[in-house]
Design a protein around this motif. Structure first.
Motif, mmCIF file in Angstrom:
data_model
loop_
_atom_site.group_PDB
_atom_site.id
_atom_site.type_symbol
_atom_site.label_atom_id
_atom_site.label_comp_id
_atom_site.label_asym_id
_atom_site.label_seq_id
_atom_site.Cartn_x
_atom_site.Cartn_y
_atom_site.Cartn_z
ATOM 1 N N LEU A 49 -2.060 7.592 2.671
ATOM 2 C CA LEU A 49 -2.657 7.909 1.380
ATOM 3 C C LEU A 49 -1.694 7.020 0.057
ATOM 4 O O LEU A 49 -2.376 6.441 -0.658
ATOM 5 C CB LEU A 49 -2.696 9.417 0.908
ATOM 6 C CG LEU A 49 -3.031 9.741 -0.115
ATOM 7 C CD1 LEU A 49 -4.618 9.401 -0.118
ATOM 8 C CD2 LEU A 49 -3.038 11.273 -0.316
ATOM 9 N N ALA A 50 -0.677 6.932 0.126
ATOM 10 C CA ALA A 50 0.500 6.348 -0.768
ATOM 11 C C ALA A 50 0.000 4.769 -0.704
ATOM 12 O O ALA A 50 -0.190 4.097 -1.940
ATOM 13 C CB ALA A 50 1.694 6.486 -0.320
ATOM 14 N N SER A 51 -0.211 4.138 0.609
ATOM 15 C CA SER A 51 -0.348 2.828 0.617
ATOM 16 C C SER A 51 -1.899 2.550 0.096
ATOM 17 O O SER A 51 -2.095 1.407 -0.548
ATOM 18 C CB SER A 51 -0.208 2.263 2.073
ATOM 19 O OG SER A 51 -1.049 2.782 3.112
ATOM 20 N N ASN A 52 -2.647 3.313 0.270
ATOM 21 C CA ASN A 52 -4.190 3.308 -0.372
ATOM 22 C C ASN A 52 -4.018 3.177 -1.996
ATOM 23 O O ASN A 52 -4.609 2.437 -2.584
ATOM 24 C CB ASN A 52 -4.875 4.232 0.027
ATOM 25 C CG ASN A 52 -5.590 4.198 1.472
ATOM 26 O OD1 ASN A 52 -5.972 2.918 1.586
ATOM 27 N ND2 ASN A 52 -5.446 5.081 2.374
ATOM 28 N N SER A 53 -3.237 4.006 -2.462
ATOM 29 C CA SER A 53 -3.036 3.935 -3.941
ATOM 30 C C SER A 53 -2.185 2.592 -4.565
ATOM 31 O O SER A 53 -2.742 2.083 -5.446
ATOM 32 C CB SER A 53 -2.259 5.069 -4.523
ATOM 33 O OG SER A 53 -2.585 6.405 -4.133
ATOM 34 N N ILE A 54 -1.307 2.152 -3.688
ATOM 35 C CA ILE A 54 -0.879 0.960 -3.972
ATOM 36 C C ILE A 54 -1.863 -0.365 -3.996
ATOM 37 O O ILE A 54 -2.064 -1.064 -4.661
ATOM 38 C CB ILE A 54 0.195 0.681 -2.835
ATOM 39 C CG1 ILE A 54 1.703 1.691 -3.077
ATOM 40 C CG2 ILE A 54 1.087 -0.779 -3.249
ATOM 41 C CD1 ILE A 54 2.558 1.529 -2.181
ATOM 42 N N TYR A 55 -2.431 0.046 -2.707
ATOM 43 C CA TYR A 55 -3.612 -1.152 -2.480
ATOM 44 C C TYR A 55 -4.773 -1.430 -3.670
ATOM 45 O O TYR A 55 -4.836 -2.591 -4.058
ATOM 46 C CB TYR A 55 -4.246 -1.254 -1.007
ATOM 47 C CG TYR A 55 -5.052 -2.477 -0.731
ATOM 48 C CD1 TYR A 55 -4.371 -3.431 -0.284
ATOM 49 C CD2 TYR A 55 -6.365 -2.560 -0.850
ATOM 50 C CE1 TYR A 55 -4.747 -4.826 -0.072
ATOM 51 C CE2 TYR A 55 -6.974 -3.613 -0.754
ATOM 52 C CZ TYR A 55 -6.113 -4.799 -0.089
ATOM 53 O OH TYR A 55 -6.781 -5.971 -0.045
ATOM 54 N N VAL A 56 -5.175 -0.238 -4.113
ATOM 55 C CA VAL A 56 -6.082 -0.416 -5.056
ATOM 56 C C VAL A 56 -5.353 -1.078 -6.329
ATOM 57 O O VAL A 56 -6.225 -1.804 -7.021
ATOM 58 C CB VAL A 56 -6.660 1.360 -5.444
ATOM 59 C CG1 VAL A 56 -7.235 1.298 -6.775
ATOM 60 C CG2 VAL A 56 -7.205 2.016 -4.546
#
Length: 185
Positions: A49-56
């Protein structure tokens, strides 16, 4: 299309494996408790979930590819270490959590951006559908044998996952090189 489909296939095999079989791997194959498997999966999902936030935040910036390269290297190192120390379950646990952190940064979101970017508009849906269907078919076939492969040899199975991550990363690097060559013409 071949490089993009190969990238997605070799990324999808480990992603689907751990998405579908991590609890089986930890509980049945490695004899960890269900509570252990649940906690590991929860932590891994939080990192994802944290990496999804970064990727966005980086997907449409100049940092997309540096982040992707870092994720490829981290994921490959994680499963390289898991392959070497396959009998040490905390090493696999750390490798799986690191993989979950990096998975979004070098996988399906990039594939979707590339399919929208590379394919001509009039054939985009057909080419993406073919590529996606091809990959999902082979992923399903691989899933039929996954429990058997895990039971056969934990170490060899982890090396298979490492090789898949390595091949996916290699395809990604080739694709980026093709893109830059096209832009510089």
């Amino acid at each position: 299309m071949i490089a993009l489909t190969a990238f997605y296939l070799f990324w999808n095999l480990p992603a689907n494996t751990w998405g579908s079989f991590v609890n089986y791997f930890l509980v049945t194959v490695s004899h960890r408790t269900r509570a252990y498997a649940t906690i590991v999966a929860l932590i891994a999902n939080l990192f994802n979930l944290a990496s999804n936030s970064i990727y966005v935040r980086v997907s449409d910036t100049k940092y997309r590819y540096p982040v992707m390269y870092g994720a490829i290297v981290t994921g490959c190192i994680a499963f390289f270490c898991a392959g070497i120390w396959s009998s040490v379950w905390w090493v696999f646990t750390i490798a799986y959590i690191l993989y979950s952190l990096t998975n979004t940064l070098c996988g399906e979101p990039i594939y979707k951006i590339w399919t929208q970017t590379f394919y001509p508009v009039d054939v985009r849906a057909s080419m993406t559908g073919f590529s996606y269907g091809f990959v999902r078919f082979f992923t399903a076939v691989f899933s039929l044998f996954t429990p058997t492969l895990m039971a056969w040899s934990v170490q060899k199975f982890l090396w298979i996952i490492f090789v898949c991550a390595l091949l996916s990363g290699g395809c990604a690097i080739i694709i980026v090189q093709i893109v830059y060559k096209q832009k510089n013409k």
